[in-house]
Write a protein that holds these residues in place. Structure first.
Motif, mmCIF file in Angstrom:
data_model
loop_
_atom_site.group_PDB
_atom_site.id
_atom_site.type_symbol
_atom_site.label_atom_id
_atom_site.label_comp_id
_atom_site.label_asym_id
_atom_site.label_seq_id
_atom_site.Cartn_x
_atom_site.Cartn_y
_atom_site.Cartn_z
ATOM 1 N N UNK A 1 5.490 -3.666 3.415
ATOM 2 C CA UNK A 1 4.791 -2.574 2.601
ATOM 3 C C UNK A 1 3.300 -2.482 3.556
ATOM 4 N N UNK A 2 2.598 -1.290 3.387
ATOM 5 C CA UNK A 2 1.152 -1.151 3.929
ATOM 6 C C UNK A 2 0.610 -0.708 2.650
ATOM 7 N N UNK A 3 -0.349 -1.609 2.100
ATOM 8 C CA UNK A 3 -1.049 -1.084 0.948
ATOM 9 C C UNK A 3 -2.586 -1.562 0.978
ATOM 10 N N UNK A 4 -3.305 -1.257 -0.017
ATOM 11 C CA UNK A 4 -4.669 -1.462 0.159
ATOM 12 C C UNK A 4 -5.223 -3.025 -0.153
ATOM 13 N N UNK A 5 -4.195 -3.561 -1.197
ATOM 14 C CA UNK A 5 -4.519 -4.834 -1.595
ATOM 15 C C UNK A 5 -3.503 -5.721 -2.120
ATOM 16 N N UNK A 6 -3.805 -7.080 -2.168
ATOM 17 C CA UNK A 6 -3.001 -7.942 -2.635
ATOM 18 C C UNK A 6 -2.190 -7.502 -3.959
ATOM 19 N N UNK A 7 -3.185 -7.236 -4.880
ATOM 20 C CA UNK A 7 -2.675 -6.472 -5.984
ATOM 21 C C UNK A 7 -1.756 -5.517 -6.092
ATOM 22 N N UNK A 8 -2.010 -4.756 -5.092
ATOM 23 C CA UNK A 8 -0.994 -3.509 -4.989
ATOM 24 C C UNK A 8 0.376 -4.098 -4.618
ATOM 25 N N UNK A 9 0.450 -4.956 -3.686
ATOM 26 C CA UNK A 9 1.696 -5.656 -3.185
ATOM 27 C C UNK A 9 2.281 -6.294 -4.233
ATOM 28 N N UNK A 10 1.637 -7.260 -5.058
ATOM 29 C CA UNK A 10 2.227 -7.552 -6.180
ATOM 30 C C UNK A 10 2.787 -6.563 -7.021
ATOM 31 N N UNK B 1 19.279 -0.041 -6.237
ATOM 32 C CA UNK B 1 17.963 -0.012 -6.715
ATOM 33 C C UNK B 1 16.961 -0.438 -5.732
ATOM 34 N N UNK B 2 17.233 -1.235 -4.822
ATOM 35 C CA UNK B 2 16.021 -1.685 -3.738
ATOM 36 C C UNK B 2 16.016 -0.394 -2.725
ATOM 37 N N UNK B 3 17.250 0.258 -2.524
ATOM 38 C CA UNK B 3 17.058 1.356 -1.699
ATOM 39 C C UNK B 3 16.346 2.733 -2.320
ATOM 40 N N UNK B 4 16.353 2.698 -3.652
ATOM 41 C CA UNK B 4 15.788 3.801 -4.420
ATOM 42 C C UNK B 4 14.305 3.332 -4.199
ATOM 43 N N UNK B 5 13.891 2.184 -4.453
ATOM 44 C CA UNK B 5 12.327 1.609 -4.308
ATOM 45 C C UNK B 5 12.080 1.974 -3.003
ATOM 46 N N UNK B 6 12.671 1.749 -2.036
ATOM 47 C CA UNK B 6 12.145 2.046 -0.505
ATOM 48 C C UNK B 6 11.954 3.651 -0.400
ATOM 49 N N UNK B 7 12.835 4.354 -0.937
ATOM 50 C CA UNK B 7 12.643 5.719 -0.700
ATOM 51 C C UNK B 7 11.162 6.222 -1.659
ATOM 52 N N UNK B 8 11.049 5.540 -2.709
ATOM 53 C CA UNK B 8 9.854 5.665 -3.429
ATOM 54 C C UNK B 8 8.608 5.472 -2.623
ATOM 55 N N UNK B 9 8.817 3.867 -1.968
ATOM 56 C CA UNK B 9 7.534 3.931 -1.349
ATOM 57 C C UNK B 9 7.473 4.455 -0.008
ATOM 58 N N UNK B 10 8.462 5.071 0.474
ATOM 59 C CA UNK B 10 8.354 5.962 1.550
ATOM 60 C C UNK B 10 7.447 7.325 0.943
ATOM 61 N N UNK B 11 7.945 7.806 0.154
ATOM 62 C CA UNK B 11 7.298 9.080 -0.297
ATOM 63 C C UNK B 11 5.825 8.825 -0.662
ATOM 64 N N UNK B 12 5.343 7.723 -0.794
ATOM 65 C CA UNK B 12 3.990 7.259 -1.117
ATOM 66 C C UNK B 12 3.302 6.774 0.287
ATOM 67 N N UNK B 13 3.816 6.677 1.445
ATOM 68 C CA UNK B 13 3.675 6.145 2.646
ATOM 69 C C UNK B 13 2.921 4.788 2.533
#
Length: 119
Positions: A81-90, A25-37
């Protein structure tokens, strides 16, 4: 902005088969995050018994087995991760399988200029 999502759990939090499923599941999440840059890096850590702690005080190094702190939960892995906000990271932290059995600490990184690029 970059955030480090630190995954903590007790050593017995997962049965071996459950751990395999959570890793998938973690690997799948990484691929999802990668696809969203949004993905930078992620990895589980070897067990705490493989850790070495190093402290330097007044020029003297003290090298000991194990983690620095005696706690019931141990650092078991991370997501960067590289996201726009703390909320997105949460929101990403909520999707990490380790959050179901342990804790995910979300911490922003300090951007330091002139550091070399990583591998």
């Amino acid at each position: 902005m970059k955030y480090l999502l630190l995954v903590y759990a007790t050593p017995d939090a997962w049965e071996p088969e459950e751990r395999k499923v959570a890793l998938g599941e973690s690997v799948d999440l990484c691929h999802t995050l990668h696809s969203r840059n949004l993905y930078c890096s992620a990895a589980p850590l070897e067990p705490v018994e493989t850790a070495i702690s190093v402290r330097v005080r007044e020029g003297d190094a003290l090298v000991t087995d194990g983690p620095f702190a005696e706690t019931t939960e141990h650092l078991g892995g991370y997501f960067l991760v590289d996201v726009d906000s703390m909320e997105a990271a949460v929101e990403i932290a909520k999707q990490i399988p380790g959050a179901r059995r342990g804790t995910v600490e979300v911490r922003p990184l300090v951007e330091v200029p002139n550091l070399p690029a990583g591998k």
